[in-house]
Write an enzyme that holds these catalytic residues in place. Structure first.
Site, PDB file in Angstrom:
ATOM      1  N   SER A  13       0.795  -1.091  -0.066  1.00 23.83           N
ATOM      2  CA  SER A  13      -0.088  -0.021   0.216  1.00 23.83           C
ATOM      3  C   SER A  13       0.799   1.314  -0.128  1.00 23.83           C
ATOM      4  O   SER A  13       0.592   2.298  -0.614  1.00 23.83           O
ATOM      5  CB  SER A  13      -1.004   0.001   1.187  1.00 23.83           C
ATOM      6  OG  SER A  13      -0.284   0.173   2.241  1.00 23.83           O
ATOM      7  N   MET A  90      10.665  -6.631   4.351  1.00 27.64           N
ATOM      8  CA  MET A  90      10.805  -7.156   5.537  1.00 27.64           C
ATOM      9  C   MET A  90      11.947  -8.027   5.770  1.00 27.64           C
ATOM     10  O   MET A  90      12.008  -9.150   6.013  1.00 27.64           O
ATOM     11  CB  MET A  90       9.789  -8.114   5.979  1.00 27.64           C
ATOM     12  CG  MET A  90       8.477  -7.074   6.037  1.00 27.64           C
ATOM     13  SD  MET A  90       8.240  -5.689   6.944  1.00 27.64           S
ATOM     14  CE  MET A  90       8.029  -6.246   8.731  1.00 27.64           C
ATOM     15  N   ILE A  93      18.890  -5.174   4.954  1.00 27.32           N
ATOM     16  CA  ILE A  93      19.813  -4.772   3.829  1.00 27.32           C
ATOM     17  C   ILE A  93      21.006  -5.430   4.293  1.00 27.32           C
ATOM     18  O   ILE A  93      21.712  -4.767   5.287  1.00 27.32           O
ATOM     19  CB  ILE A  93      19.673  -3.359   3.650  1.00 27.32           C
ATOM     20  CG1 ILE A  93      18.261  -2.944   3.203  1.00 27.32           C
ATOM     21  CG2 ILE A  93      20.621  -3.060   2.437  1.00 27.32           C
ATOM     22  CD1 ILE A  93      17.744  -3.645   1.833  1.00 27.32           C
ATOM     23  N   HIS A 109       8.728   2.836   9.252  1.00 29.06           N
ATOM     24  CA  HIS A 109       8.489   1.884  10.114  1.00 29.06           C
ATOM     25  C   HIS A 109       7.266   2.424  10.980  1.00 29.06           C
ATOM     26  O   HIS A 109       7.280   3.577  11.231  1.00 29.06           O
ATOM     27  CB  HIS A 109       9.888   1.848  10.844  1.00 29.06           C
ATOM     28  CG  HIS A 109       9.476   0.706  11.923  1.00 29.06           C
ATOM     29  ND1 HIS A 109       9.517  -0.735  11.644  1.00 29.06           N
ATOM     30  CD2 HIS A 109       9.358   0.732  13.295  1.00 29.06           C
ATOM     31  CE1 HIS A 109       9.316  -1.328  12.849  1.00 29.06           C
ATOM     32  NE2 HIS A 109       9.219  -0.692  13.819  1.00 29.06           N
TER      33      HIS A 109
END
Ligand code: GAR
Length: 200
Positions: A13, A90, A93, A109
């Site tokens: 979204s 989720m 990195i 977040h």
């Protein structure tokens, strides 16, 4: 025009909110690629509906995180990406991507960081019984939802609030804050933007 790649793992979204702002011209960027690590995630359907190219890539198919991220780097090469925008991606990195896009990776977040990092930040806030939580946008480093904070917005937790009602409030804020911060960072006049919004 500046170019971004959006990384998502789930519903997408926030990805869609960024894409809609870009289409409306309130955010002057081109989303060159959606990168999704979860085959079947709704974010990929959204990319198709929005006409944005998608790379669906499963980490399980690679021997290591470095190999997985090297493959992503190869797909990004040539696209001249100015910023990688994590939107519900989720996964931590790793050094491969961080090294290649130093200071150019953003995350959103659903809490007022450093409170409630990691998964289910909304559930964590409700379980802790706090009266406010929020949304934070920050630069990404090697940690879990750590890195310099760019913007945050507080959200009141009302008595009787459920995960669903709180998530709705938080996502409404995310969908306006992320495009706004991106526009400032990529096209704003000030080099460093820092702002905090009041409780909703
Ligand atoms: C968003 O609420 C985002 O803040 C959160 O995942 C959701 C993704 O929703 N991210 C994290 O928790 C990162 N640690 P979306 O797929 O509908 O954009």
């Amino acid at each position: 025009m500046k170019k971004i790649a959006v990384f998502a793992s789930g519903s997408g979204s926030n990805f869609q909110a960024i894409a809609v702002a870009a289409q409306a011209g309130t955010l002057n960027v081109e989303i060159s690629l959606l990168v999704c690590d979860k085959p079947g995630a709704f974010a990929v359907d959204r990319a198709e509906m929005l006409g944005i190219p998608a790379l669906v890539i499963s980490p399980k198919s690679y021997a290591s995180k470095a190999a997985y991220e090297t493959e992503i780097l190869q797909k990004l090469a040539g696209l001249e990406i100015d910023m990688i925008v994590l939107a519900g991606y989720m996964r931590l990195i790793g050094p491969t991507l961080l090294g290649a896009y130093e200071g150019k990776i953003l995350n959103i977040h659903p809490s007022l960081l450093p409170a409630f990092p990691g998964k289910d930040a909304i559930g964590q806030a409700l379980a802790a019984g706090v009266t406010k939580t929020g949304v934070t946008i920050h630069f990404v480093d090697e940690g879990m939802d750590t890195g310099p904070i760019i913007a945050s917005t507080a959200v009141k937790i009302a008595p009787g609030e459920t995960k669903e009602t709180l998530q709705k409030k938080i996502q409404r804020i995310e969908h306006s804050l992320y495009p706004e911060v991106l526009e400032q960072l990529l096209n704003g006049e000030e080099e460093a933007v820092q702002w905090e919004k009041s409780v909703h």
